[in-house]
Design a protein around this motif. Structure first.
Motif, PDB file in Angstrom:
ATOM      1  N   LYS A 340     -11.948  10.366  19.332  1.00  0.00           N
ATOM      2  CA  LYS A 340     -12.951  11.457  19.940  1.00  0.00           C
ATOM      3  C   LYS A 340     -13.766  10.668  21.533  1.00  0.00           C
ATOM      4  O   LYS A 340     -13.175  10.591  22.699  1.00  0.00           O
ATOM      5  N   ASP A 341     -13.799   9.373  21.064  1.00  0.00           N
ATOM      6  CA  ASP A 341     -15.041   9.110  21.737  1.00  0.00           C
ATOM      7  C   ASP A 341     -14.109   8.467  22.664  1.00  0.00           C
ATOM      8  O   ASP A 341     -13.961   8.257  23.553  1.00  0.00           O
ATOM      9  N   MET A 342     -12.393   8.235  22.981  1.00  0.00           N
ATOM     10  CA  MET A 342     -11.635   7.209  23.254  1.00  0.00           C
ATOM     11  C   MET A 342     -10.376   8.473  24.595  1.00  0.00           C
ATOM     12  O   MET A 342     -10.014   7.963  24.720  1.00  0.00           O
ATOM     13  N   ASN A 343     -11.464   9.189  24.083  1.00  0.00           N
ATOM     14  CA  ASN A 343     -11.313  10.843  25.115  1.00  0.00           C
ATOM     15  C   ASN A 343      -8.980  11.306  24.860  1.00  0.00           C
ATOM     16  O   ASN A 343      -8.520  11.897  25.149  1.00  0.00           O
ATOM     17  N   TRP A 546      -7.807   7.656  30.188  1.00  0.00           N
ATOM     18  CA  TRP A 546      -7.980   8.898  28.912  1.00  0.00           C
ATOM     19  C   TRP A 546      -8.767   9.732  29.039  1.00  0.00           C
ATOM     20  O   TRP A 546      -8.546  10.778  28.861  1.00  0.00           O
ATOM     21  N   SER A 547      -9.627   9.804  29.788  1.00  0.00           N
ATOM     22  CA  SER A 547     -10.962  10.574  30.569  1.00  0.00           C
ATOM     23  C   SER A 547     -10.613  11.812  31.080  1.00  0.00           C
ATOM     24  O   SER A 547      -9.485  12.264  31.623  1.00  0.00           O
ATOM     25  N   PRO A 548     -10.923  12.648  30.738  1.00  0.00           N
ATOM     26  CA  PRO A 548     -10.673  14.195  31.620  1.00  0.00           C
ATOM     27  C   PRO A 548     -11.140  14.028  32.667  1.00  0.00           C
ATOM     28  O   PRO A 548     -10.537  15.445  33.440  1.00  0.00           O
ATOM     29  N   ILE A 549     -11.947  13.920  33.138  1.00  0.00           N
ATOM     30  CA  ILE A 549     -12.440  13.407  34.790  1.00  0.00           C
ATOM     31  C   ILE A 549     -12.523  12.208  35.257  1.00  0.00           C
ATOM     32  O   ILE A 549     -12.506  11.155  34.541  1.00  0.00           O
ATOM     33  N   GLN A 550     -11.355  12.206  35.941  1.00  0.00           N
ATOM     34  CA  GLN A 550     -10.822  11.166  36.762  1.00  0.00           C
ATOM     35  C   GLN A 550     -11.349  11.948  38.048  1.00  0.00           C
ATOM     36  O   GLN A 550     -11.205  12.478  39.067  1.00  0.00           O
ATOM     37  N   THR A 637     -22.492   9.196  34.965  1.00  0.00           N
ATOM     38  CA  THR A 637     -22.296   9.601  33.061  1.00  0.00           C
ATOM     39  C   THR A 637     -21.718  11.275  33.007  1.00  0.00           C
ATOM     40  O   THR A 637     -22.227  11.831  33.715  1.00  0.00           O
ATOM     41  N   ALA A 638     -20.550  11.130  33.235  1.00  0.00           N
ATOM     42  CA  ALA A 638     -19.758  12.339  32.870  1.00  0.00           C
ATOM     43  C   ALA A 638     -19.877  12.528  31.006  1.00  0.00           C
ATOM     44  O   ALA A 638     -19.517  12.301  30.370  1.00  0.00           O
ATOM     45  N   THR A 639     -20.443  14.097  30.390  1.00  0.00           N
ATOM     46  CA  THR A 639     -20.600  14.442  29.075  1.00  0.00           C
ATOM     47  C   THR A 639     -20.099  15.716  28.829  1.00  0.00           C
ATOM     48  O   THR A 639     -20.633  16.514  29.587  1.00  0.00           O
ATOM     49  N   ASP A 640     -19.025  15.666  27.674  1.00  0.00           N
ATOM     50  CA  ASP A 640     -18.583  17.394  27.297  1.00  0.00           C
ATOM     51  C   ASP A 640     -19.330  17.882  27.151  1.00  0.00           C
ATOM     52  O   ASP A 640     -20.994  17.829  26.806  1.00  0.00           O
ATOM     53  N   GLN A 641     -18.721  19.551  26.756  1.00  0.00           N
ATOM     54  CA  GLN A 641     -19.751  21.045  26.262  1.00  0.00           C
ATOM     55  C   GLN A 641     -20.068  20.514  24.753  1.00  0.00           C
ATOM     56  O   GLN A 641     -21.683  20.621  24.286  1.00  0.00           O
ATOM     57  N   HIS A 642     -19.508  19.554  23.984  1.00  0.00           N
ATOM     58  CA  HIS A 642     -20.106  19.192  22.746  1.00  0.00           C
ATOM     59  C   HIS A 642     -21.181  17.446  22.446  1.00  0.00           C
ATOM     60  O   HIS A 642     -21.839  17.531  22.017  1.00  0.00           O
ATOM     61  N   ARG A 644     -20.800  15.068  23.872  1.00  0.00           N
ATOM     62  CA  ARG A 644     -20.118  13.614  23.775  1.00  0.00           C
ATOM     63  C   ARG A 644     -19.748  12.594  24.963  1.00  0.00           C
ATOM     64  O   ARG A 644     -19.637  13.707  26.292  1.00  0.00           O
ATOM     65  N   GLU A 645     -19.980  11.734  25.574  1.00  0.00           N
ATOM     66  CA  GLU A 645     -19.843  11.215  26.727  1.00  0.00           C
ATOM     67  C   GLU A 645     -18.643  10.680  26.947  1.00  0.00           C
ATOM     68  O   GLU A 645     -17.705  10.714  25.929  1.00  0.00           O
ATOM     69  N   ILE A 646     -18.210  11.596  28.101  1.00  0.00           N
ATOM     70  CA  ILE A 646     -16.681  11.146  28.648  1.00  0.00           C
ATOM     71  C   ILE A 646     -16.752   9.896  29.004  1.00  0.00           C
ATOM     72  O   ILE A 646     -15.305   8.662  28.789  1.00  0.00           O
ATOM     73  N   TYR A 647     -17.186   9.178  29.807  1.00  0.00           N
ATOM     74  CA  TYR A 647     -17.283   7.990  30.359  1.00  0.00           C
ATOM     75  C   TYR A 647     -18.514   7.697  31.544  1.00  0.00           C
ATOM     76  O   TYR A 647     -18.868   9.497  32.156  1.00  0.00           O
ATOM     77  N   THR A 648     -18.527   6.709  31.884  1.00  0.00           N
ATOM     78  CA  THR A 648     -19.905   5.942  32.737  1.00  0.00           C
ATOM     79  C   THR A 648     -18.663   5.370  33.516  1.00  0.00           C
ATOM     80  O   THR A 648     -18.415   4.062  33.483  1.00  0.00           O
ATOM     81  N   PHE A 649     -18.878   6.056  35.028  1.00  0.00           N
ATOM     82  CA  PHE A 649     -18.151   5.507  35.865  1.00  0.00           C
ATOM     83  C   PHE A 649     -19.211   4.846  37.375  1.00  0.00           C
ATOM     84  O   PHE A 649     -20.452   4.888  37.082  1.00  0.00           O
ATOM     85  N   THR A 650     -18.637   3.433  37.401  1.00  0.00           N
ATOM     86  CA  THR A 650     -19.997   2.779  38.332  1.00  0.00           C
ATOM     87  C   THR A 650     -18.837   2.231  39.499  1.00  0.00           C
ATOM     88  O   THR A 650     -18.068   2.087  39.660  1.00  0.00           O
ATOM     89  N   TRP A 651     -19.859   2.378  40.427  1.00  0.00           N
ATOM     90  CA  TRP A 651     -19.463   2.298  41.986  1.00  0.00           C
ATOM     91  C   TRP A 651     -20.440   1.134  42.339  1.00  0.00           C
ATOM     92  O   TRP A 651     -21.811   1.159  42.448  1.00  0.00           O
ATOM     93  N   ALA A 652     -20.194  -0.296  42.565  1.00  0.00           N
ATOM     94  CA  ALA A 652     -20.999  -1.206  43.730  1.00  0.00           C
ATOM     95  C   ALA A 652     -21.505  -0.988  44.938  1.00  0.00           C
ATOM     96  O   ALA A 652     -20.398  -0.047  45.765  1.00  0.00           O
TER      97      ALA A 652
END
Length: 948
Positions: A340-343, A546-550, A637-642, A644-652
């Protein structure tokens, strides 16, 4: 002889006396290999054979020091004449209370490899069982001495007497073990009871259940009730009358306003069925179920609760290094969480997994493809019919299971396809993994362009049940984004399953010395995780792809207003169920001179997310504080309703030249730097640093910083191009000494500047002029460029680590640039061989390519120095990862690295997997050079700080 007095049986007596209607379970073994019980044991051959001893149950006997290890490719790469064939004898004394004499007692084996004969008190209790991955049982009521001591004897044959069982299970690309590796228990039921329940629970709350009734009689009723797991029950029970003689009966019921099950909202209910007669409960059973509707629409898709699904899946073995195929619920919980952590939302097996894994998949939410074993060879029909019944009877009520697989890669028997439906009221589809069969195309390891009237160019729903092969972590993340985006363009695409979850390296109890774990070279080093679930680089690639948030691509510039375009890639959930936090990170200017200096949070907060159904794109906006541009990078950082971290996106937040100016130490000095030439050597000298260049090659031949000689030498050598020195020009620009080297070839010129304070600046210009060329548009062209840049020599000995600013912390490849993010990464040196260094598996690996390199402090004792880039999208290459030593011929560990040890590159090679790079997608292909007259060329600007 070992004896279980069954203290639990005393408690059982009180339960039976008080209620008398539930099925009671008495454990004869431990519940798993981490909580075993000891039985007497003797093995016929191999290690510790020929004498009675003791063994933990459940376990694989090889892991307990008995018998002989065998890998399933014994007949091919391992070139063995036959696999190990030892037999094991087990004994256990146990007691059953006299109070249950009027009841039915069955003995259950969760899994035994491979053939099993069971005796109770010296009598064989039923026919020998064949097949190592299936739960089976015997009615032993007539063989028991109630209230007295009983003797259980189990004879286990590692190699089956049935050839098709060996071909299906033991001629395969996995470890072959022996023993009672899943639990053993007794079940006590009333004589009239519900033997088995098979449920079909639909999304509208309707339920159909097929019941097997033992000893039915007149006036039997079933009272059915449901309760939301973890919630309150306020739904009325329903009563259904049964026929008086039928041993197999079907009941129906319906409840309104049920919560449905799906992987994103895995709502579970406990279904309780009470078998009653004349108002008295004779027997009661409970099953965990989920209300969900499956629809399999050919030439369309697979639907769950009316939603067309895409499975983001992986193949998993039931495996743990210290247990073999004997695992535990703890491991199942860990593994489902990692999946699940790998989405991911789906998993496939090559055989029925542990029951506790399926319970966890139900609870946390995964689609499961449950497979009848048959690795490239099928069971013969008679055996297959029995094993399908055992498999489906055990697993039928799990809402996570949506598809039955029959065999793998040719391991199916067409005569068995209809048998699944005989035991499954949900009528799930049956697929033949790797085959285009019955309207479902599951082709294995497709190329990027697979599709002569199949896949995206065909008519059938397609979902490769194996793709992106992960040997040595060289194929799961590399190229995934290309494949996924390409497949997703087709409305017939239903997902895919990567190979595989973890490296299958087993503890060798028969080995002495430092080496402990065996993956049989590259044969079982297939995972996105190590054997103890160490995270390889592809873990995070999958997590991002595979993040559900793109997020739509965006660069932060001075016009940044805080807005992003975000797509909801969930199947069932609204975007507004996600929590999103931002952090603006600021690194200290001294970071690269004082390693370990932590970055600080300049600003943080919550981003409100709008209503957006799956598939919809919306604009979101974060506040931009007045001091936002004091920050160095942005994290969201996006976190789901349960939770669980979805992913942390970064930008310079800035470009490379800003960071070089910020982080590099500049000092005032009155003494000017000087440039001199003596024959073929140019010397650039400041008060602190002296650098020498060879005028014939353009290479650095010597660097001194006060009393230190820094061995950063023999470069810049060109990578992916040729260059010969044409002329050398020295000049003075104020206090700074300058050496310009002009070249013939791919490099136009390199300008070296020694600053008065000892900083060294290098500016390279390449691919500047088209020169004389032909072609209608006057362009110079050269293809197949998979490496491009410059390289230097530097000794690996003595390197302790690096403080690195860029995208990390994992190394990367041309076709695996997802899952790495901006940050200051403190990386200690290691020499991990991916998928092989099992005794000291340190991830992230130290050596390899690093993307978007901006700054680094290479810590190497007296040889330490610092590098700062003024060029964006630059790769840093650190040394050459050591290659696996135990792979068989034909394995591909990694592409060739360029000469030298430290390189600065604009193009790095792609990583290949099962398929050569030519059969992968665009990001795996080499680039090309195309130059026209008037082009100003490609610039690379670097600062080197060799000062003490």
């Amino acid at each position: 002889m070992k004896k279980i007095h069954l203290i639990f049986a005393l408690f059982l007596l009180s339960v039976i006396a008080a209620f008398g209607q539930q099925t009671d379970k008495i454990w004869l073994s431990g519940i798993d290999f981490e909580h075993p019980k000891t039985w007497e044991f003797k093995v016929s051959a191999g290690n510790n054979s020929g004498e009675w001893s003791t063994i933990n149950v459940p376990s694989q006997w090889e892991l307990e020091g008995f018998g002989e290890y065998t890998y399933g490719r014994w007949y091919k790469e391992l070139e063995q004449d036959e696999p190990s064939k030892e037999e094991g004898l087990y004994k256990l004394n146990f007691e059953v209370p006299a109070s249950v004499k009027a009841k039915r007692v069955t003995i259950h084996f969760g899994g035994v490899m491979t053939d099993t004969e069971v005796k109770v008190n010296g009598e064989v209790v039923g026919p020998k069982h064949h097949g190592g991955f299936y739960e089976f049982e015997y009615d032993i009521t007539q063989y028991l001495k109630f209230g007295e001591e009983n003797l259980l004897e189990v004879h286990v044959w590692k190699h089956s007497e049935i050839g098709s069982v060996n071909n299906a299970e033991r001629k395969a690309d996995w470890w072959l073990f022996g023993g009672i590796y899943r639990p053993v228990w007794l079940e006590v039921k009333p004589k009239t009871s519900i033997k088995h329940v098979a449920v079909d629970a639909q999304m509208d709350g309707s339920l159909k259940a097929d019941l097997d009734i033992l000893n039915p009689s007149e006036n039997l009723k079933v009272v059915a009730s449901i309760a939301l797991l973890g919630g309150e029950s306020n739904l009325e029970s329903q009563t259904i009358n049964l026929n008086k003689t039928d041993t197999t009966q079907t009941i129906t019921a319906k409840w309104n306003n049920v919560k449905t099950w799906d992987p994103e909202n895995p709502n579970l209910y406990v279904l309780t069925l009470q078998l009653q007669k004349n108002g008295k409960t004779l027997h009661e059973v409970s099953e965990r179920i989920g209300f969900r509707t499956l629809e399999f629409r050919k030439r369309d898709g697979i639907y769950v609760n009316g939603t067309k699904i895409i499975m983001k899946g992986i193949n998993r073995h039931s495996f743990w290094p210290e247990g073999g195929r004997s695992t535990s619920k703890r491991i199942s919980v860990m593994d489902v969480n990692l999946i699940k952590d790998m989405n991911m939302n789906a998993v496939r097996f090559h055989y029925p997994p542990d029951d506790h894994f399926l319970h966890v998949a139900d609870s946390l939410g995964l689609f499961v493809l449950d497979e009848l074993a048959g690795w490239q060879n099928p069971y013969e029909t008679k055996t297959g019919e029995k094993l399908i019944k055992e498999m489906v009877d055990r697993d039928v009520n799990h809402p996570s299971i949506i598809i039955w697989d029959q065999g793998n890669e040719g391991g199916w028997n067409y005569e068995l396809d209809d048998d699944f439906a005989k035991h499954d009221p949900q009528n799930r589809i049956v697929i033949h993994p790797w085959s285009d069969f019955d309207g479902w195309d599951t082709h294995h390891y497709p190329t990027f362009l697979t599709g002569v009237h199949r896949f995206g160019s065909g008519e059938n729903v397609f979902f490769p049940t194996e793709f992106m092969h992960g040997t040595y972590d060289n194929g799961i993340g590399a190229g995934l984004k290309d494949f996924w985006e390409h497949y997703s363009k087709s409305p017939l695409f239903a997902g895919g399953f990567m190979w595989a979850f973890s490296d299958e390296a087993v503890l060798r109890s028969d080995w002495t010395g430092d080496e402990q774990f065996d993956s049989k070279g590259n044969l079982a080093a297939d995972g996105v995780l190590g054997p103890h679930r160490e995270k390889e680089g592809s873990f995070f690639t999958v997590k991002e792809v595979w993040s559900p948030i793109q997020f739509k691509p965006k660069a932060i510039t001075e016009t940044f207003d805080g807005s992003f375009l975000v797509t909801n890639d969930y199947l069932f959930s609204n975007l507004n169920t996600v929590t999103m936090q931002y952090r603006v990170m600021e690194a200290d200017a001294k970071t690269f001179y004082e390693p370990g200096t932590a970055a600080r949070i300049l600003d943080s907060g919550t981003i409100e997310l709008p209503n957006a159904e799956p598939g919809e794109t919306r604009k979101i906006k974060m506040p931009v504080a007045e001091d936002f541009f004091k920050g160095d990078w942005l994290e969201i950082t996006a976190t789901d309703q349960h939770g669980r971290e979805i992913y942390t996106f970064t930008w310079a937040i800035h470009k490379a030249d800003y960071f070089a100016d910020k982080f590099m130490c500049q000092t005032e000095t009155k003494k000017a730097a000087k440039a001199t030439q003596d024959d073929a050597i140019v010397t650039l000298k400041s008060a602190e640093v002296r650098l020498k260049l060879n005028t014939k090659t353009g290479y650095i031949t010597e660097i001194n910083s006060k009393k230190r000689a820094i061995p950063f030498l023999n470069g810049p050598k060109p990578i992916g191009m040729k260059a010969e020195v044409e002329k050398v020009t020295l000049s003075q620009e104020g206090q700074n000494a300058v050496c310009r080297i002009d070249y013939n070839g791919g490099i136009d010129h390199i300008t070296w500047t020694m600053y008065a304070d000892g900083r060294v600046h290098m500016e390279l210009v390449a691919l500047k002029n088209a020169g004389r060329n032909s072609g209608f548009d006057g362009a110079f062209y050269e293809g197949d460029i998979d490496k491009f840049g410059i390289t230097f020599d530097f000794p690996e000995t003595g390197v302790k680590g690096i403080t690195l600013f860029g995208r990390g912390p994992y190394h990367t490849w041309r076709n695996r640039q997802q899952g790495i993010e901006y940050g200051i990464w403190e990386k200690e040196y290691n020499n991990t061989i991916t998928g092989e260094s099992f005794e000291n598996l340190v991830y992230p690996e130290f050596k390899g390519y690093y993307a978007n390199f901006l700054a680094g402090n290479l810590q190497a004792g007296e040889n330490s120095f610092k590098i700062f880039s003024e060029s964006d999208k630059l790769f840093l290459r650190l040394f050459i990862p050591e290659e696996a030593k135990k792979g068989f011929k034909g394995n591909h560990f990694q592409p060739a690295f360029p000469d030298g040890n430290i390189s600065f590159m604009y193009e790095v090679p792609g990583q290949r997997a099962f398929k050569p790079l030519e059969q992968q997608g665009p990001s795996s292909q080499p680039s090309n050079i195309r130059i026209k007259s008037g082009d100003e060329g490609i610039s690379m600007k670097l600062w080197f700080d060799f000062r003490d």
